[in-house]
Design an enzyme around this catalytic site. Structure first.
Site, PDB file in Angstrom:
ATOM      1  N   ARG A   1      35.551  42.177  38.665  1.00 40.07           N
ATOM      2  CA  ARG A   1      34.602  43.271  38.409  1.00 40.07           C
ATOM      3  C   ARG A   1      34.799  44.485  39.318  1.00 40.07           C
ATOM      4  O   ARG A   1      34.784  45.622  38.831  1.00 40.07           O
ATOM      5  CB  ARG A   1      33.155  42.769  38.494  1.00 40.07           C
ATOM      6  CG  ARG A   1      32.820  41.723  37.424  1.00 40.07           C
ATOM      7  CD  ARG A   1      31.339  41.422  37.350  1.00 40.07           C
ATOM      8  NE  ARG A   1      30.597  42.554  36.880  1.00 40.07           N
ATOM      9  CZ  ARG A   1      29.914  43.385  37.652  1.00 40.07           C
ATOM     10  NH1 ARG A   1      29.835  43.190  38.952  1.00 40.07           N
ATOM     11  NH2 ARG A   1      29.284  44.406  37.130  1.00 40.07           N
TER      12      ARG A   1
ATOM     13  N   CYS B   1      48.928  41.016  44.818  1.00 40.62           N
ATOM     14  CA  CYS B   1      49.821  42.155  45.045  1.00 40.62           C
ATOM     15  C   CYS B   1      49.474  43.329  44.138  1.00 40.62           C
ATOM     16  O   CYS B   1      50.205  43.650  43.195  1.00 40.62           O
ATOM     17  CB  CYS B   1      51.264  41.717  44.831  1.00 40.62           C
ATOM     18  SG  CYS B   1      51.744  40.556  46.096  1.00 40.62           S
TER      19      CYS B   1
END
Ligand SMILES: Cc1ncc(COP(=O)(O)O)c(C=O)c1O
Length: 429
Positions: free
Chosen positions: A327, A357
């Site tokens: 979110r 990453c």
């Protein structure tokens, strides 16, 4: 009532300390309060009791079987958006007859599954879908399909662009002006039964005005269609917002006080503004809350891995990532972050980031946190809705375990995935 509280310095979910759960099950870990879910369900039904509404919990918010079972036993119906969600509900003990089947892109297989299961109705989002539903029903000799149109009332509900659904800039629903004509055409089709009418204007709506504006716009149309086609129900959708700021309650009714202090709609205002409009319809009223039932019931517990300082910023690297709770990355959503143990004196400004990453893998920018050390655990609050349900295996990361707490009992309702689970079915050569 929000049952996630700090007691004696430590955070508890109901009667269980998050530290004890993290020690036992590891991190990242989702922990849910059954009491909060049931309390929110009952309060919502309670304020609207003169309407005796059918609450159809929006399964997409959190579809763990234990949560679906909890709500099914409380009498809830369900709003499902895929054949998979319908199967989940039935597996959890929910009744198909209390399921509304929504979604802008149902496949023929899904429509067939919904018919076979006996859903309360399909919520239809285009005329082409309506024709497809009729065609699928026609293939099953002597069958007809129960349907309701999802109306797009073209009312802006505020909030983040990615969670508004009720304007003509969104893909959802049938434009208000076209609805009556489509009911007229559908009424002549013997493979369809017109059961109701539905709307949903968006999510995380914190003011009463958009709900009232949309319902007020809909009511004359709903009454006309009810008289003409004998519709049984009006479904006003979900979207009631929850508290993300200052979500940690200080006492029994802390959450509700916080909502008031932040000038959020209260349930009483929501009910007071809608009941007078809806009561005279003399129809069954359906609601589709998702976030409101489960959002404040959940926390994501994560462990501090490293701290680092660049020339410009301090970072706290934790072991949960955007794959576990997307979110903040997806909607710039705010989640309060708190140490689960006794906070150390002082405060530092830090970016709380995950190990994935991606630069967007950030739970919070420039947060004032009490100083933490490697191995400390943090709670990301109000993570019960659209948390685990949107989790992925990005970066080949197993999804967290899930715990459901009832009083002093903590039940593991989904074990942590193992890395080997993640390549099941793949072929090396
Ligand atoms: C049709 C429909 N109903 C209900 C919901 C649940 O919304 P919320 O979780 O904001 O209550 C959604 C969410 O997007 C939805 O699209």
């Amino acid at each position: 009532m929000h049952r996630t509280q700090r007691k004696g310095g430590k955070i508890y979910v109901e009667g269980v300390s998050l530290e004890a759960l993290a020690d036992r099950h590891g991190t990242p870990l989702y922990v849910y309060s059954a009491g909060t879910i049931l309390d929110h369900y009952r309060r919502l039904r309670g304020v609207l009791r003169v309407l005796d509404p059918l609450v159809c919990y929006s399964v997409k918010a959190n579809s763990n079987l234990a949560i679906l079972n909890l709500l099914a036993r409380a009498g809830s119906g369900f709003d499902v958006v895929s054949g998979g969600e319908l199967e989940r509900v039935r597996k959890a003990g929910g009744k198909a007859a209390k399921c509304v089947f929504a979604g802008v892109g149902k496949t023929e297989d899904e429509i067939e599954a919904g018919l076979r299961a006996g859903v309360k109705a399909f919520h239809v989002e285009s005329e082409e879908e309506l024709q497809t539903i009729a065609a699928v029903a026609a293939r099953k000799k002597g069958r007809w399909a129960p349907v309701a149109l999802r109306v797009n009332p073209d009312v802006a509900a505020g909030g983040h662009a990615k969670i508004t659904t009720g304007t003509y800039a969104n893909k959802f629903g049938i434009p208000f002006e076209e609805v009556a004509a489509i009911y007229r055409r559908a009424a002549g089709n013997r493979y369809l039964r017109l059961r109701g009418i539905q709307m949903h204007i968006g999510s995380q709506i914190t003011q009463v005005a958009p709900f009232r504006a949309a319902v007020r716009k809909m009511v004359p149309l709903v009454a006309r269609l009810r008289d003409r086609y004998g519709l049984d129900y009006f479904d006003i959708g979900g979207g009631v917002g929850i508290v993300y700021q200052d979500a940690l309650a200080s006492g029994r009714d802390g959450w509700w006080r916080t909502a008031k202090a932040q000038r959020f709609l209260t349930l009483h205002e929501y009910a007071a503004s809608l009941v007078s409009l809806l009561r005279d319809l003399r129809m069954q009223i359906l609601l589709e809350p998702g976030r409101f039932l489960v959002g404040n019931a959940g926390v994501l517990v994560t462990e501090v891995l490293y701290r680092k300082q660049t020339g410009r910023k301090h970072f706290t690297v934790v072991d949960a990532g955007m794959n576990d709770l997307i979110r903040p990355t997806l909607y710039e959503a705010f989640h309060q972050i708190e140490p689960i143990g006794k906070p150390r004196p002082g405060a530092i400004s830090t970016d709380v980031v995950g190990p994935v990453c991606e630069s967007g893998d950030v739970f919070g920018h420039d947060r004032m946190l009490s100083p933490v050390e490697r191995g400390d655990r943090l709670a990301v609050l109000s993570a019960g809705a659209y948390g685990f349900a949107m989790a992925s295996n990005y970066n080949t990361r197993p999804r967290p375990a899930e715990i459901l707490v009832t009083g002093t009992r903590a039940r593991l309702v989904r074990p942590r995935e193992r890395v080997a689970d993640l390549w099941r079915g793949e072929k090396k050569s």
